[in-house]
Motif scaffolding. Sequence first.
Motif, PDB file in Angstrom:
ATOM      1  N   LYS A  79     -51.067  24.225  11.783  1.00 20.87           N
ATOM      2  CA  LYS A  79     -49.887  24.682  12.520  1.00 20.87           C
ATOM      3  C   LYS A  79     -48.745  23.741  12.169  1.00 20.87           C
ATOM      4  O   LYS A  79     -48.924  22.776  11.446  1.00 20.87           O
ATOM      5  N   THR A  80     -47.592  24.007  12.709  1.00 17.63           N
ATOM      6  CA  THR A  80     -46.470  23.104  12.475  1.00 17.63           C
ATOM      7  C   THR A  80     -46.700  21.819  13.253  1.00 17.63           C
ATOM      8  O   THR A  80     -47.254  21.830  14.352  1.00 17.63           O
TER       9      THR A  80
ATOM     10  N   HIS B 214     -50.085  30.513   8.000  1.00 20.00           N
ATOM     11  CA  HIS B 214     -50.233  30.208   9.429  1.00 20.00           C
ATOM     12  C   HIS B 214     -49.100  29.285   9.885  1.00 20.00           C
ATOM     13  O   HIS B 214     -48.467  29.525  10.923  1.00 20.00           O
ATOM     14  N   LYS B 215     -48.824  28.238   9.088  1.00 18.59           N
ATOM     15  CA  LYS B 215     -47.705  27.343   9.420  1.00 18.59           C
ATOM     16  C   LYS B 215     -46.383  28.109   9.412  1.00 18.59           C
ATOM     17  O   LYS B 215     -45.549  27.912  10.298  1.00 18.59           O
TER      18      LYS B 215
ATOM     19  N   GLU C 191     -56.428  33.322  12.126  1.00 12.06           N
ATOM     20  CA  GLU C 191     -57.401  32.578  12.938  1.00 12.06           C
ATOM     21  C   GLU C 191     -58.765  33.263  12.962  1.00 12.06           C
ATOM     22  O   GLU C 191     -59.797  32.590  13.010  1.00 12.06           O
TER      23      GLU C 191
ATOM     24  N   PHE D  82     -45.991  30.078  12.568  1.00 11.02           N
ATOM     25  CA  PHE D  82     -45.653  29.219  13.703  1.00 11.02           C
ATOM     26  C   PHE D  82     -44.228  28.696  13.601  1.00 11.02           C
ATOM     27  O   PHE D  82     -43.537  28.570  14.614  1.00 11.02           O
TER      28      PHE D  82
ATOM     29  N   ALA E 278     -50.729  35.345  12.769  1.00  9.88           N
ATOM     30  CA  ALA E 278     -51.437  34.103  13.094  1.00  9.88           C
ATOM     31  C   ALA E 278     -52.833  34.406  13.638  1.00  9.88           C
ATOM     32  O   ALA E 278     -53.809  33.744  13.260  1.00  9.88           O
TER      33      ALA E 278
END
Length: 142
Positions: A66-67, A12-13, A53, A16, A49
């Motif tokens: 996230k970042t 996910h990171k 989620e 992003f 992403a």
Amino acid sequence: MKENINALDEIHKGAFMGMDAIHFVMDKVEDDNLKNVLTKMDEDYKTVASEIERLYPKYNNDEPHKTTTMNKIMTWSDIEMKTFNDKSTSKITELLLQGVNMGIIEGKKILNNKEIAQDVNDIVSKYVAMQEKSVEVLKQYL
């Protein structure tokens, strides 16, 4: 269970970070074909992403990572410094490829070194395949 959460958080990171990098370079890109490639990559990152989620609540009640603001600032400043004297398509592509390759490495580490559930494995595999395809497309712009 923890391995699944960690894997989902990392991917996910990564998605992003990819979206951030694309947004930071988009106004520097003069090649319309490359802009189209980056728009498609951005959509692919958003898809991954979103899938994370949707799956995340199965493994954790929190939100996926996230970042951080600091990571965004560092990414932006790195791009700004490295394109200050050279805003060529080749230079921008080189920077993007470095990030994409980091995503592939992280994804492969997850797939190779962690015991993760099949649904998590599927998302990580999709992310890695997407990144590998991006490498092949971006190489045309070096």
